[in-house]
Design a protein around this motif. Structure first.
Motif, mmCIF file in Angstrom:
data_model
loop_
_atom_site.group_PDB
_atom_site.id
_atom_site.type_symbol
_atom_site.label_atom_id
_atom_site.label_comp_id
_atom_site.label_asym_id
_atom_site.label_seq_id
_atom_site.Cartn_x
_atom_site.Cartn_y
_atom_site.Cartn_z
ATOM 1 N N ALA A 209 -6.263 -48.142 -1.763
ATOM 2 C CA ALA A 209 -5.837 -49.204 -0.847
ATOM 3 C C ALA A 209 -5.585 -50.517 -1.561
ATOM 4 C CB ALA A 209 -6.903 -49.386 0.236
ATOM 5 N N LEU A 210 -6.450 -50.870 -2.506
ATOM 6 C CA LEU A 210 -6.288 -52.152 -3.186
ATOM 7 C C LEU A 210 -5.163 -52.117 -4.208
ATOM 8 C CD1 LEU A 210 -10.032 -53.194 -3.529
ATOM 9 C CD2 LEU A 210 -8.314 -54.072 -1.928
ATOM 10 N N VAL A 211 -4.925 -50.971 -4.842
ATOM 11 C CA VAL A 211 -3.752 -50.858 -5.713
ATOM 12 C C VAL A 211 -2.488 -51.139 -4.899
ATOM 13 C CG1 VAL A 211 -2.332 -49.268 -7.052
ATOM 14 C CG2 VAL A 211 -4.809 -49.271 -7.372
ATOM 15 N N ALA A 212 -2.435 -50.590 -3.703
ATOM 16 C CA ALA A 212 -1.238 -50.724 -2.873
ATOM 17 C C ALA A 212 -1.070 -52.115 -2.273
ATOM 18 C CB ALA A 212 -1.269 -49.681 -1.759
ATOM 19 N N PHE A 213 -2.185 -52.803 -1.982
ATOM 20 C CA PHE A 213 -2.076 -54.011 -1.154
ATOM 21 C C PHE A 213 -2.605 -55.299 -1.774
ATOM 22 C CE2 PHE A 213 -1.659 -50.564 1.841
ATOM 23 C CZ PHE A 213 -0.606 -50.999 2.625
ATOM 24 N N GLU A 214 -3.474 -55.221 -2.773
ATOM 25 C CA GLU A 214 -4.091 -56.466 -3.242
ATOM 26 C C GLU A 214 -3.077 -57.435 -3.819
ATOM 27 O OE1 GLU A 214 -8.075 -57.923 -5.658
ATOM 28 O OE2 GLU A 214 -7.290 -55.904 -6.016
ATOM 29 N N GLU A 215 -2.095 -56.922 -4.556
ATOM 30 C CA GLU A 215 -1.080 -57.788 -5.157
ATOM 31 C C GLU A 215 -0.259 -58.510 -4.087
ATOM 32 O OE1 GLU A 215 2.866 -57.404 -8.057
ATOM 33 O OE2 GLU A 215 1.535 -55.697 -7.776
ATOM 34 N N LYS A 216 -0.113 -57.887 -2.910
ATOM 35 C CA LYS A 216 0.709 -58.459 -1.842
ATOM 36 C C LYS A 216 -0.117 -59.270 -0.848
ATOM 37 C CE LYS A 216 4.500 -57.529 -1.523
ATOM 38 N NZ LYS A 216 5.701 -58.162 -2.104
ATOM 39 N N SER A 217 -1.398 -59.434 -1.117
ATOM 40 C CA SER A 217 -2.278 -60.131 -0.183
ATOM 41 C C SER A 217 -1.807 -61.562 0.063
ATOM 42 C CB SER A 217 -3.709 -60.145 -0.740
ATOM 43 O OG SER A 217 -4.584 -60.777 0.164
ATOM 44 N N CYS A 218 -1.732 -61.930 1.350
ATOM 45 C CA CYS A 218 -1.357 -63.303 1.732
ATOM 46 C C CYS A 218 -1.932 -63.574 3.119
ATOM 47 C CB CYS A 218 0.155 -63.483 1.717
ATOM 48 S SG CYS A 218 1.038 -62.409 2.847
#
Length: 544
Positions: A209-218
């Protein structure tokens, strides 16, 4: 120091991986902010999500469910499916969701794999348990029926068990839930055999989950869940938003005609689309204001021209990845990736190998099976439930064997070629069924495509495709061949074309090529060569 938490090779702390502790954190820090938004009205804040989880967990504890017990969830996407999942994990029990379409031997196989303490389902589904000869000792809780009148041998329970109140004493744990504890059993699609139950730890789910979403967190991220919560594609986004303190929108299902209305209504900013979903949206008639929606980006799996067209038409940035239920997104595309056909590059924290049948690495540009290792402990599945033989086979020689054929460019980009069991060999040429399907789908009338091998009179394979058409369209085989012959080598152009109303599918909506192969050349098949269209290699004049 790692840029993103998932880059740390150590097991993450509990509040960054275990559902219960992540939710407790956000109850305190963002209590009244929305966590789950439901189309048609209604939403749950982080505080309300926590209350719902405790209600369900208390009811389960009163029914004798304890930490480590497996509980099956047989529910459509929506508030009940979400609170049941979170309530199961709140106790430290194992969430085992199953497809709404399961019945018969497929349902029996899923139950036998999980060995659940209890199944929670909608009342319309419970009769299938008896029809599938499932042990009547397995009790069923009918979540849509507050009270039930038990009949027959199976114990039936009413949904009021999950709404009776919160008992904090029942929810105390003797030991904390750990990142390496089992969180879920997620079933594979079963395209090449019976479905397997993938054992997933909290660390595994969190890493994916974090590989997929952490970079896009806003701050305004809201993830539209387009896939079922019994599917890894549905669970990963739900876990990711929870761990990061963001929100989800949870419709019951993806609907092409309602998709953009749901995006606007729920103020969703991102989602995941299967390639077919993006294709369905691309084929809708143009409408005024179709870029006025608020969706900022989407994962499209697989990517390709379909995603490029989707992005250009609707103004949505697209990315892609390669993942499997057993893995944690080993390949991820880049923001600036120009090649639409690439799945991306190896992410930090994994080692990839493209190998031959003996697990020896092949040269760049050559095709082989993708093998995966991860640095972080517990960040991949730890096996298949009740299937030690399959676990040993897929993890042989210390590598996870994906069963997918890939090639790697000199620059490190990875390109999906085919499922190993779906490759076709004709006249000495290896053919990717994926590439044949992609070009068939570029023909305007085609809605779905499956390419597979059938035996030829010469002892090798012939290429056959099964197709379904878009609503209101019809597929002319001759026109399709004319379309394909300028887009692919002559030896890839299908000889046999079969047109069906719908292609057979697994309960997770993946096309059942095993069934199509078994049926072979049926009476309704169109034969290109029998119709006088014989394709040959172009002769290059002046060659020596």
């Amino acid at each position: 120091m790692s840029i993103f938490s998932w880059m740390d090779p150590d097991v993450p702390p509990r509040h960054q991986s275990v559902l219960r502790y992540a939710l407790e954190r956000w109850e305190v820090e963002r209590g009244e902010q929305a966590y789950a938004v439901f189309p048609g009205g209604g939403q749950w804040s982080f505080a309300e999500m926590g209350r719902q989880a405790r209600l369900v967990a208390t009811g389960l504890a009163q029914l004798g469910v304890a930490r480590g017990d497996r509980v099956m969830s047989w529910l459509p996407n929506g508030p009940d499916a979400l609170r049941v999942w979170f309530g199961i994990n709140w106790l430290g029990a194992v969430y085992a969701p199953i497809n709404l379409a399961y019945r018969g031997s497929i349902l029996r196989n899923a139950v036998e794999i999980a060995e659940p303490k209890l199944i929670i389902c909608h009342s319309s589904l419970v009769s299938r348990l008896d029809e599938a000869d499932i042990d009547p000792a397995l009790p069923a809780l009918l979540i849509d029926q507050p009270k039930v009148d038990p009949k027959g041998a199976r114990s039936l329970l009413g949904g009021d068990y999950l709404d009776a109140g919160i008992d904090a004493a029942l929810l105390r744990l003797e030991e904390p839930i750990e990142p390496w504890d089992e969180q879920a059993i997620i079933y594979t699609s079963g395209t090449t055999g019976p479905s397997k139950g993938v054992l997933s730890s909290y660390c595994h789910g969190a890493t994916a989950a974090l590989v997929a979403f952490e970079e896009k967190s806003c701050a305004d991220l809201r993830y539209l869940v387009t896939l079922p919560l019994f599917h890894a594609g549905g669970t990963i986004g739900t876990i990711g938003t929870l761990l990061l303190g963001h929100s989800i929108a949870l419709p019951e299902q993806f609907e092409t005609g309602r998709f953009w209305d749901v995006v606007r209504e729920t103020r969703s900013t991102c989602c995941t689309l299967l390639g077919a979903m993006a294709g369905f949206l691309n084929k809708q008639a143009s409408a005024p204001g179709e870029r006025d929606h608020g969706l900022q980006w989407a994962y499209v799996l697989p990517h390709g021209q379909t995603a490029t067209d989707f992005s250009a038409r609707f103004g949505v940035a697209t990315r892609t990845m390669f993942n499997m239920t057993e893995l944690a997104v080993p390949i991820l595309s880049r923001e600036d990736q120009a090649d639409a056909e690439s799945c991306g590059r190896a992410r930090a924290g994994v080692t990839l190998r493209i190998a031959d049948a003996q697990d020896r690495e092949v040269a760049s540009g050559e095709v082989g099976e993708l093998l995966v290792r991860a640095d972080r402990p517990w960040s991949t599945s730890h096996g298949y439930a009740g299937n030690a033989e399959a676990t040993a086979a897929v993890w042989r020689n210390g590598w996870f064997h994906t069963g997918d054929l890939f090639r790697r460019s000199a620059d490190g980009d990875y390109y999906f070629v085919d499922r190993a069991k779906d490759s076709i060999r004709r006249r000495g040429e290896n053919i990717s069924s994926y590439e044949v399907e992609r070009e068939c789908l570029s023909f305007g009338a085609v809605r779905e495509a499956a390419a597979y091998a059938v035996a030829s009179e010469f002892g090798e394979d012939e290429v056959m495709v099964a197709l379904s058409s878009n609503p209101g369209a019809s597929i002319d085989p001759v026109a399709l061949v004319d379309h394909l012959r300028v887009r692919m080598p002559y030896y890839m152009v299908p000889r046999y074309i079969r047109i069906l109303d719908d292609l057979p599918k697994t309960p997770t909506a993946k096309i059942l090529k095993t069934e199509l192969r078994a049926e072979g050349r049926t009476a309704d098949v169109w034969d290109r060569e029998a119709n006088g269209i014989i394709l040959k290699r172009d002769r290059i004049n002046g060659s020596r």
